[in-house]
Design a protein around this motif. Structure first.
Motif, PDB file in Angstrom:
ATOM      1  N   VAL A   1       0.841  -1.200   0.000  1.00 49.42           N
ATOM      2  CA  VAL A   1       0.000   0.000   0.000  1.00 49.42           C
ATOM      3  C   VAL A   1       0.877   1.250   0.000  1.00 49.42           C
ATOM      4  O   VAL A   1       0.585   2.226  -0.687  1.00 49.42           O
ATOM      5  CB  VAL A   1      -0.950  -0.004   1.220  1.00 49.42           C
ATOM      6  CG1 VAL A   1      -1.748   1.295   1.293  1.00 49.42           C
ATOM      7  CG2 VAL A   1      -1.885  -1.200   1.154  1.00 49.42           C
ATOM      8  N   VAL A   2       1.969   1.241   0.750  1.00 51.98           N
ATOM      9  CA  VAL A   2       2.900   2.361   0.797  1.00 51.98           C
ATOM     10  C   VAL A   2       3.591   2.552  -0.548  1.00 51.98           C
ATOM     11  O   VAL A   2       3.881   3.677  -0.966  1.00 51.98           O
ATOM     12  CB  VAL A   2       3.953   2.142   1.905  1.00 51.98           C
ATOM     13  CG1 VAL A   2       5.087   3.166   1.814  1.00 51.98           C
ATOM     14  CG2 VAL A   2       3.296   2.204   3.281  1.00 51.98           C
ATOM     15  N   ARG A   3       3.814   1.452  -1.245  1.00 51.02           N
ATOM     16  CA  ARG A   3       4.568   1.501  -2.499  1.00 51.02           C
ATOM     17  C   ARG A   3       3.871   2.346  -3.565  1.00 51.02           C
ATOM     18  O   ARG A   3       4.515   3.040  -4.354  1.00 51.02           O
ATOM     19  CB  ARG A   3       4.790   0.085  -3.027  1.00 51.02           C
ATOM     20  CG  ARG A   3       5.785   0.003  -4.200  1.00 51.02           C
ATOM     21  CD  ARG A   3       6.019  -1.439  -4.629  1.00 51.02           C
ATOM     22  NE  ARG A   3       6.447  -2.273  -3.521  1.00 51.02           N
ATOM     23  CZ  ARG A   3       5.758  -3.312  -3.044  1.00 51.02           C
ATOM     24  NH1 ARG A   3       4.605  -3.641  -3.601  1.00 51.02           N
ATOM     25  NH2 ARG A   3       6.214  -4.014  -2.033  1.00 51.02           N
ATOM     26  N   SER A   4       2.540   2.316  -3.597  1.00 51.15           N
ATOM     27  CA  SER A   4       1.800   3.028  -4.650  1.00 51.15           C
ATOM     28  C   SER A   4       2.017   4.537  -4.599  1.00 51.15           C
ATOM     29  O   SER A   4       2.438   5.132  -5.610  1.00 51.15           O
ATOM     30  CB  SER A   4       0.308   2.698  -4.554  1.00 51.15           C
ATOM     31  OG  SER A   4      -0.414   3.410  -5.535  1.00 51.15           O
ATOM     32  N   PRO A   5       1.774   5.214  -3.482  1.00 53.31           N
ATOM     33  CA  PRO A   5       2.049   6.659  -3.464  1.00 53.31           C
ATOM     34  C   PRO A   5       3.531   6.988  -3.604  1.00 53.31           C
ATOM     35  O   PRO A   5       3.886   8.037  -4.132  1.00 53.31           O
ATOM     36  CB  PRO A   5       1.494   7.117  -2.103  1.00 53.31           C
ATOM     37  CG  PRO A   5       1.425   5.888  -1.272  1.00 53.31           C
ATOM     38  CD  PRO A   5       1.154   4.772  -2.219  1.00 53.31           C
ATOM     39  N   ASN A   6       4.400   6.085  -3.144  1.00 54.57           N
ATOM     40  CA  ASN A   6       5.832   6.316  -3.323  1.00 54.57           C
ATOM     41  C   ASN A   6       6.181   6.371  -4.807  1.00 54.57           C
ATOM     42  O   ASN A   6       6.899   7.271  -5.262  1.00 54.57           O
ATOM     43  CB  ASN A   6       6.637   5.226  -2.634  1.00 54.57           C
ATOM     44  CG  ASN A   6       8.127   5.351  -2.914  1.00 54.57           C
ATOM     45  OD1 ASN A   6       8.640   4.783  -3.878  1.00 54.57           O
ATOM     46  ND2 ASN A   6       8.835   6.100  -2.087  1.00 54.57           N
ATOM     47  N   GLU A   7       5.659   5.440  -5.559  1.00 61.44           N
ATOM     48  CA  GLU A   7       5.956   5.399  -6.994  1.00 61.44           C
ATOM     49  C   GLU A   7       5.405   6.631  -7.699  1.00 61.44           C
ATOM     50  O   GLU A   7       6.040   7.171  -8.613  1.00 61.44           O
ATOM     51  CB  GLU A   7       5.383   4.126  -7.608  1.00 61.44           C
ATOM     52  CG  GLU A   7       6.113   2.860  -7.158  1.00 61.44           C
ATOM     53  CD  GLU A   7       5.458   1.590  -7.663  1.00 61.44           C
ATOM     54  OE1 GLU A   7       4.322   1.682  -8.201  1.00 61.44           O
ATOM     55  OE2 GLU A   7       6.065   0.504  -7.524  1.00 61.44           O
ATOM     56  N   GLU A   8       4.225   7.094  -7.273  1.00 56.18           N
ATOM     57  CA  GLU A   8       3.636   8.299  -7.864  1.00 56.18           C
ATOM     58  C   GLU A   8       4.518   9.521  -7.591  1.00 56.18           C
ATOM     59  O   GLU A   8       4.752  10.354  -8.478  1.00 56.18           O
ATOM     60  CB  GLU A   8       2.239   8.532  -7.294  1.00 56.18           C
ATOM     61  CG  GLU A   8       1.199   7.516  -7.746  1.00 56.18           C
ATOM     62  CD  GLU A   8       0.806   7.710  -9.196  1.00 56.18           C
ATOM     63  OE1 GLU A   8       0.853   8.856  -9.686  1.00 56.18           O
ATOM     64  OE2 GLU A   8       0.447   6.721  -9.854  1.00 56.18           O
TER      65      GLU A   8
END
Length: 250
Positions: free
Chosen positions: A191-198
């Motif tokens: 879940v953390v990975r998604s906004p990080n990638e954005e």
């Protein structure tokens, strides 16, 4: 209030906090009765940007660089006054760190905000200040105050001609405002990975960098692990400075 709310929110990635170092590092370190733990209560997502500060002095002060200021402060302890935006502010903590590393004693004059603190310096009521770039750079360029150094470890692209305090003779000195996105502790890694990638994809674009630079902020991103490491190091560092200076709030 916002940080405490996010810390207690569901760990689903829908409630995040864009916080500064004042929220996630120095603020909690200053308060004995903390409502949240900045290290234990959040899962870092990414850095969003950094802001260095600038050490400036009144032109009447007979110093041209950091070494001169240290020499004058050692020759005349408790005689040089410095203005800040208030007790426990980044400007105050930066000057406490400066005094500890340089082994000098200056006189703190706190004001309620950046405008009166800078006005005090401009009028020669006080003689030094750690100011943010947005406030300091125009008066430096107009020769109304003298810049001695920026507070980051590397020169900033916002004023590459001004040396760092570290390279000017006070090794290890660093003060920066960090901005980062965090989620409640225990939010799943995927879940953390998604906004990080954005953030990693979108923040470095030229238009975003230019808009942030206008506010004195350098856009920067990082992995969740890098962000967590940085904040743990910064929290330990400033907790020590606060304790040594005796400015912990009850």
């Amino acid at each position: 209030i916002a940080a405490e709310l996010v810390a207690r929110s569901p760990k689903d990635g829908y409630t995040l906090l864009l916080g500064s170092a004042a929220t996630l590092i120095t603020g909690p370190a200053l308060v004995a009765d903390r409502k949240y733990d900045p290290i234990k209560d959040f899962s870092p997502v990414s850095l969003a940007g950094t802001t260095a500060y600038m050490l400036v002095v009144h032109p009447s002060l007979p110093v041209k660089n950091v070494r001169d200021l240290i020499g004058l402060a050692k020759a005349k302890p408790d005689s040089i006054t410095y203005s800040t935006t208030g007790q426990g502010s980044p400007a105050h903590l930066g000057m406490e760190l400066f005094q500890a590393l340089a082994q000098v004693r200056l006189v703190h004059v706190p004001y309620k905000g950046g405008a009166p603190a800078m006005l005090s310096l401009l009028q020669g009521e006080t003689f030094a200040m750690v100011a943010n770039f947005h406030t300091a750079l125009p008066v430096v360029r107009n020769n109304r105050v003298r810049a001695l150094g920026v507070t980051s470890l590397k020169r900033t692209v916002l004023a590459p001609d001004i040396p760092t305090i570290d390279e000017s003779g006070l090794r290890g000195f660093e003060l920066q405002q960090f901005y980062s996105l965090v989620a409640p502790r225990g939010t799943p890694a995927e879940v953390v990975r998604s906004p990080n990638e954005e953030m990693v994809e979108r923040l470095p674009t030229q238009d975003v960098k230019q808009r942030l630079a206008h506010e004195g902020v350098e856009a920067i991103t990082s992995s969740p692990e890098e962000t967590a490491k940085l904040y743990a190091e910064q929290y330990a560092k400033w907790t020590k400075v606060i304790e040594q200076a005796g400015i912990l709030r009850q």
